[in-house]
Design a protein around this motif. Structure first.
Motif, PDB file in Angstrom:
ATOM      1  N   GLU A  16       0.821  -1.219   0.000  1.00 26.21           N
ATOM      2  CA  GLU A  16       0.000   0.000   0.000  1.00 26.21           C
ATOM      3  C   GLU A  16       0.848   1.258   0.000  1.00 26.21           C
ATOM      4  OE1 GLU A  16      -3.456  -2.330   2.533  1.00 26.21           O
ATOM      5  OE2 GLU A  16      -2.593  -0.505   3.392  1.00 26.21           O
ATOM      6  N   ILE A  17       2.051   1.155   0.558  1.00 29.52           N
ATOM      7  CA  ILE A  17       3.000   2.260   0.446  1.00 29.52           C
ATOM      8  C   ILE A  17       4.346   1.678   0.005  1.00 29.52           C
ATOM      9  CG2 ILE A  17       1.839   3.755   2.132  1.00 29.52           C
ATOM     10  CD1 ILE A  17       4.020   3.094   4.087  1.00 29.52           C
ATOM     11  N   PRO A  18       5.133   2.487  -0.714  1.00 26.42           N
ATOM     12  CA  PRO A  18       6.376   1.959  -1.283  1.00 26.42           C
ATOM     13  C   PRO A  18       7.495   1.859  -0.251  1.00 26.42           C
ATOM     14  CG  PRO A  18       6.119   4.269  -1.853  1.00 26.42           C
ATOM     15  CD  PRO A  18       4.892   3.894  -1.070  1.00 26.42           C
ATOM     16  N   CYS A  19       8.512   1.093  -0.616  1.00 22.94           N
ATOM     17  CA  CYS A  19       9.736   1.066   0.177  1.00 22.94           C
ATOM     18  C   CYS A  19      10.908   0.938  -0.787  1.00 22.94           C
ATOM     19  CB  CYS A  19       9.729  -0.096   1.175  1.00 22.94           C
ATOM     20  SG  CYS A  19       9.891  -1.718   0.388  1.00 22.94           S
ATOM     21  N   ASN A  20      12.077   1.240  -0.281  1.00 26.84           N
ATOM     22  CA  ASN A  20      13.306   1.092  -1.067  1.00 26.84           C
ATOM     23  C   ASN A  20      13.838  -0.318  -0.816  1.00 26.84           C
ATOM     24  OD1 ASN A  20      15.661   1.422  -2.448  1.00 26.84           O
ATOM     25  ND2 ASN A  20      16.377   3.192  -1.280  1.00 26.84           N
ATOM     26  N   LYS A  21      13.297  -1.249  -1.590  1.00 30.12           N
ATOM     27  CA  LYS A  21      13.512  -2.676  -1.319  1.00 30.12           C
ATOM     28  C   LYS A  21      14.942  -3.143  -1.591  1.00 30.12           C
ATOM     29  CE  LYS A  21      10.517  -5.571  -3.249  1.00 30.12           C
ATOM     30  NZ  LYS A  21       9.873  -6.705  -3.953  1.00 30.12           N
ATOM     31  N   ILE A  22      15.428  -3.981  -0.695  1.00 28.78           N
ATOM     32  CA  ILE A  22      16.743  -4.609  -0.863  1.00 28.78           C
ATOM     33  C   ILE A  22      16.576  -6.081  -1.221  1.00 28.78           C
ATOM     34  CG2 ILE A  22      18.921  -5.224   0.303  1.00 28.78           C
ATOM     35  CD1 ILE A  22      18.269  -2.881   2.289  1.00 28.78           C
ATOM     36  N   TYR A  23      15.625  -6.740  -0.555  1.00 27.85           N
ATOM     37  CA  TYR A  23      15.515  -8.198  -0.668  1.00 27.85           C
ATOM     38  C   TYR A  23      14.115  -8.616  -0.257  1.00 27.85           C
ATOM     39  CZ  TYR A  23      16.245 -13.134   0.511  1.00 27.85           C
ATOM     40  OH  TYR A  23      16.145 -14.487   0.585  1.00 27.85           O
ATOM     41  N   GLU A  24      13.625  -9.688  -0.903  1.00 31.19           N
ATOM     42  CA  GLU A  24      12.327 -10.242  -0.506  1.00 31.19           C
ATOM     43  C   GLU A  24      12.311 -11.733  -0.814  1.00 31.19           C
ATOM     44  OE1 GLU A  24       8.953  -8.451  -2.467  1.00 31.19           O
ATOM     45  OE2 GLU A  24       7.547  -9.383  -1.040  1.00 31.19           O
ATOM     46  N   TYR A  27       9.441 -15.286   3.314  1.00 38.40           N
ATOM     47  CA  TYR A  27       9.354 -15.086   4.759  1.00 38.40           C
ATOM     48  C   TYR A  27       9.695 -13.687   5.230  1.00 38.40           C
ATOM     49  CZ  TYR A  27       9.372 -20.132   4.510  1.00 38.40           C
ATOM     50  OH  TYR A  27       9.072 -21.426   4.194  1.00 38.40           O
ATOM     51  N   ALA A  28      10.408 -12.948   4.410  1.00 36.57           N
ATOM     52  CA  ALA A  28      10.943 -11.662   4.889  1.00 36.57           C
ATOM     53  C   ALA A  28      11.018 -10.628   3.771  1.00 36.57           C
ATOM     54  CB  ALA A  28      12.333 -11.876   5.480  1.00 36.57           C
ATOM     55  N   LEU A  29      10.993  -9.379   4.204  1.00 37.00           N
ATOM     56  CA  LEU A  29      11.212  -8.240   3.304  1.00 37.00           C
ATOM     57  C   LEU A  29      12.268  -7.359   3.966  1.00 37.00           C
ATOM     58  CD1 LEU A  29      10.254  -6.466   0.849  1.00 37.00           C
ATOM     59  CD2 LEU A  29       8.667  -5.369   2.451  1.00 37.00           C
ATOM     60  N   ALA A  30      13.197  -6.870   3.166  1.00 35.74           N
ATOM     61  CA  ALA A  30      14.224  -5.958   3.678  1.00 35.74           C
ATOM     62  C   ALA A  30      14.222  -4.696   2.833  1.00 35.74           C
ATOM     63  CB  ALA A  30      15.598  -6.625   3.630  1.00 35.74           C
ATOM     64  N   PHE A  31      14.356  -3.571   3.503  1.00 38.61           N
ATOM     65  CA  PHE A  31      14.361  -2.288   2.792  1.00 38.61           C
ATOM     66  C   PHE A  31      15.203  -1.283   3.563  1.00 38.61           C
ATOM     67  CE2 PHE A  31      10.497  -2.947   5.258  1.00 38.61           C
ATOM     68  CZ  PHE A  31      10.409  -1.838   6.078  1.00 38.61           C
ATOM     69  N   HIS A  32      15.582  -0.209   2.879  1.00 42.44           N
ATOM     70  CA  HIS A  32      16.388   0.822   3.525  1.00 42.44           C
ATOM     71  C   HIS A  32      15.522   1.664   4.462  1.00 42.44           C
ATOM     72  CE1 HIS A  32      20.030   0.086   1.187  1.00 42.44           C
ATOM     73  NE2 HIS A  32      19.250  -0.082   0.123  1.00 42.44           N
ATOM     74  N   ASP A  33      16.081   2.002   5.620  1.00 43.46           N
ATOM     75  CA  ASP A  33      15.367   2.859   6.568  1.00 43.46           C
ATOM     76  C   ASP A  33      15.203   4.249   5.953  1.00 43.46           C
ATOM     77  OD1 ASP A  33      14.960   2.679   9.935  1.00 43.46           O
ATOM     78  OD2 ASP A  33      14.915   4.668   8.998  1.00 43.46           O
ATOM     79  N   ILE A  34      14.028   4.825   6.142  1.00 42.61           N
ATOM     80  CA  ILE A  34      13.711   6.131   5.553  1.00 42.61           C
ATOM     81  C   ILE A  34      14.480   7.269   6.247  1.00 42.61           C
ATOM     82  CG2 ILE A  34      11.738   6.825   6.984  1.00 42.61           C
ATOM     83  CD1 ILE A  34      10.216   7.355   4.343  1.00 42.61           C
ATOM     84  N   PRO A  39      25.643   5.204   7.790  1.00 43.80           N
ATOM     85  CA  PRO A  39      25.782   5.180   6.322  1.00 43.80           C
ATOM     86  C   PRO A  39      24.994   4.040   5.679  1.00 43.80           C
ATOM     87  CG  PRO A  39      27.906   5.618   7.346  1.00 43.80           C
ATOM     88  CD  PRO A  39      26.951   5.307   8.471  1.00 43.80           C
ATOM     89  N   VAL A  40      24.921   2.910   6.338  1.00 43.47           N
ATOM     90  CA  VAL A  40      24.052   1.805   5.905  1.00 43.47           C
ATOM     91  C   VAL A  40      23.044   1.557   7.020  1.00 43.47           C
ATOM     92  CG1 VAL A  40      23.931  -0.639   5.285  1.00 43.47           C
ATOM     93  CG2 VAL A  40      25.903   0.742   4.544  1.00 43.47           C
ATOM     94  N   HIS A  41      21.776   1.627   6.690  1.00 44.91           N
ATOM     95  CA  HIS A  41      20.727   1.384   7.691  1.00 44.91           C
ATOM     96  C   HIS A  41      19.557   0.697   6.988  1.00 44.91           C
ATOM     97  CE1 HIS A  41      18.093   3.073  11.227  1.00 44.91           C
ATOM     98  NE2 HIS A  41      17.933   1.775  11.036  1.00 44.91           N
ATOM     99  N   ALA A  42      19.475  -0.602   7.209  1.00 45.92           N
ATOM    100  CA  ALA A  42      18.419  -1.401   6.583  1.00 45.92           C
ATOM    101  C   ALA A  42      17.528  -2.007   7.656  1.00 45.92           C
ATOM    102  CB  ALA A  42      19.049  -2.515   5.750  1.00 45.92           C
ATOM    103  N   LEU A  43      16.331  -2.381   7.241  1.00 46.37           N
ATOM    104  CA  LEU A  43      15.368  -3.037   8.132  1.00 46.37           C
ATOM    105  C   LEU A  43      14.970  -4.370   7.518  1.00 46.37           C
ATOM    106  CD1 LEU A  43      13.127   0.112   8.688  1.00 46.37           C
ATOM    107  CD2 LEU A  43      14.678  -0.889  10.376  1.00 46.37           C
ATOM    108  N   VAL A  76      22.711  -8.900   4.953  1.00 44.47           N
ATOM    109  CA  VAL A  76      24.045  -8.475   5.398  1.00 44.47           C
ATOM    110  C   VAL A  76      25.051  -8.714   4.268  1.00 44.47           C
ATOM    111  CG1 VAL A  76      25.947  -9.112   6.946  1.00 44.47           C
ATOM    112  CG2 VAL A  76      23.662  -8.708   7.882  1.00 44.47           C
ATOM    113  N   ASP A  77      24.956  -9.867   3.663  1.00 49.19           N
ATOM    114  CA  ASP A  77      25.841 -10.217   2.556  1.00 49.19           C
ATOM    115  C   ASP A  77      25.636  -9.263   1.376  1.00 49.19           C
ATOM    116  OD1 ASP A  77      27.815 -12.008   1.718  1.00 49.19           O
ATOM    117  OD2 ASP A  77      26.375 -13.041   0.434  1.00 49.19           O
ATOM    118  N   MET A  78      24.370  -9.029   1.014  1.00 42.99           N
ATOM    119  CA  MET A  78      24.073  -8.152  -0.125  1.00 42.99           C
ATOM    120  C   MET A  78      24.564  -6.724   0.108  1.00 42.99           C
ATOM    121  SD  MET A  78      20.208  -9.333  -1.048  1.00 42.99           S
ATOM    122  CE  MET A  78      20.000  -8.176  -2.391  1.00 42.99           C
ATOM    123  N   LEU A  79      24.492  -6.286   1.350  1.00 42.82           N
ATOM    124  CA  LEU A  79      24.916  -4.918   1.667  1.00 42.82           C
ATOM    125  C   LEU A  79      26.445  -4.783   1.684  1.00 42.82           C
ATOM    126  CD1 LEU A  79      22.364  -4.128   4.525  1.00 42.82           C
ATOM    127  CD2 LEU A  79      22.385  -3.094   2.237  1.00 42.82           C
ATOM    128  N   GLY A  80      27.131  -5.908   1.717  1.00 43.39           N
ATOM    129  CA  GLY A  80      28.596  -5.891   1.682  1.00 43.39           C
ATOM    130  C   GLY A  80      29.229  -5.388   2.973  1.00 43.39           C
TER     131      GLY A  80
END
Ligand code: AMP
Length: 122
Positions: A16-24, A27-34, A39-43, A76-80
């Motif tokens: 219903e609202i967008p996110c800056n997706k990293i991974y899905e 079981y899980a969705l990961a996106f950058h914190d707004i 410097p790196v902050h993901a949820l 964690v791996d994807m974010l390097g």
């Protein structure tokens, strides 16, 4: 307490609202914190309706628990950031400073993060 279907992460999970997706995955969705605090902050959030870790541990299936843990490692791996180091945080309840009542794990990285708790509460 009943899970709040109107919380912002539930809305993101429903698309219903967008996110800056990293991974899905299933079981899980990961996106950058707004509002990044490093410097790196993901949820990373589970897809099921769980308010916090206690609810997740009590009610999630073994597949969901394994899935979230694996997704966290994958992000964690994807974010390097594995080599340089990072911090995982899951704020819970009022004293934990939880703002969004859907279980989530912060991944903070990208430089030295300083002390674990900056405010001296002792
Ligand atoms: P917490 O205090 O652990 O509940 O943290 C909630 C986090 O969600 C905060 O770091 C917010 O910046 C973040 N946040 C809130 N709304 C959004 C959004 N729409 N997209 C991404 N991150 C968000």
């Amino acid at each position: 307490m009943a899970y709040d279907q109107d919380n912002i992460f539930a809305k993101i999970l429903r698309g219903e609202i967008p996110c800056n997706k990293i991974y899905e995955d299933d079981y899980a969705l990961a996106f950058h914190d707004i509002n990044p605090q490093a410097p790196v902050h993901a949820l990373v959030v589970p897809k099921g309706d769980y308010e916090n870790h206690a609810a997740f541990a009590a009610d999630a299936s073994e597949a969901e628990i394994l899935g979230l843990s694996r997704a966290l490692a994958e992000v964690v791996d994807m974010l390097g950031v594995a080599k340089g180091g990072y911090r995982l945080i899951s704020n819970t309840g009022a004293n934990g400073g939880q703002e969004v009542p859907h279980y989530h794990i912060h991944i903070l990285a990208g430089g030295p993060l300083g002390r674990m708790v900056t405010k001296d509460i002792a």
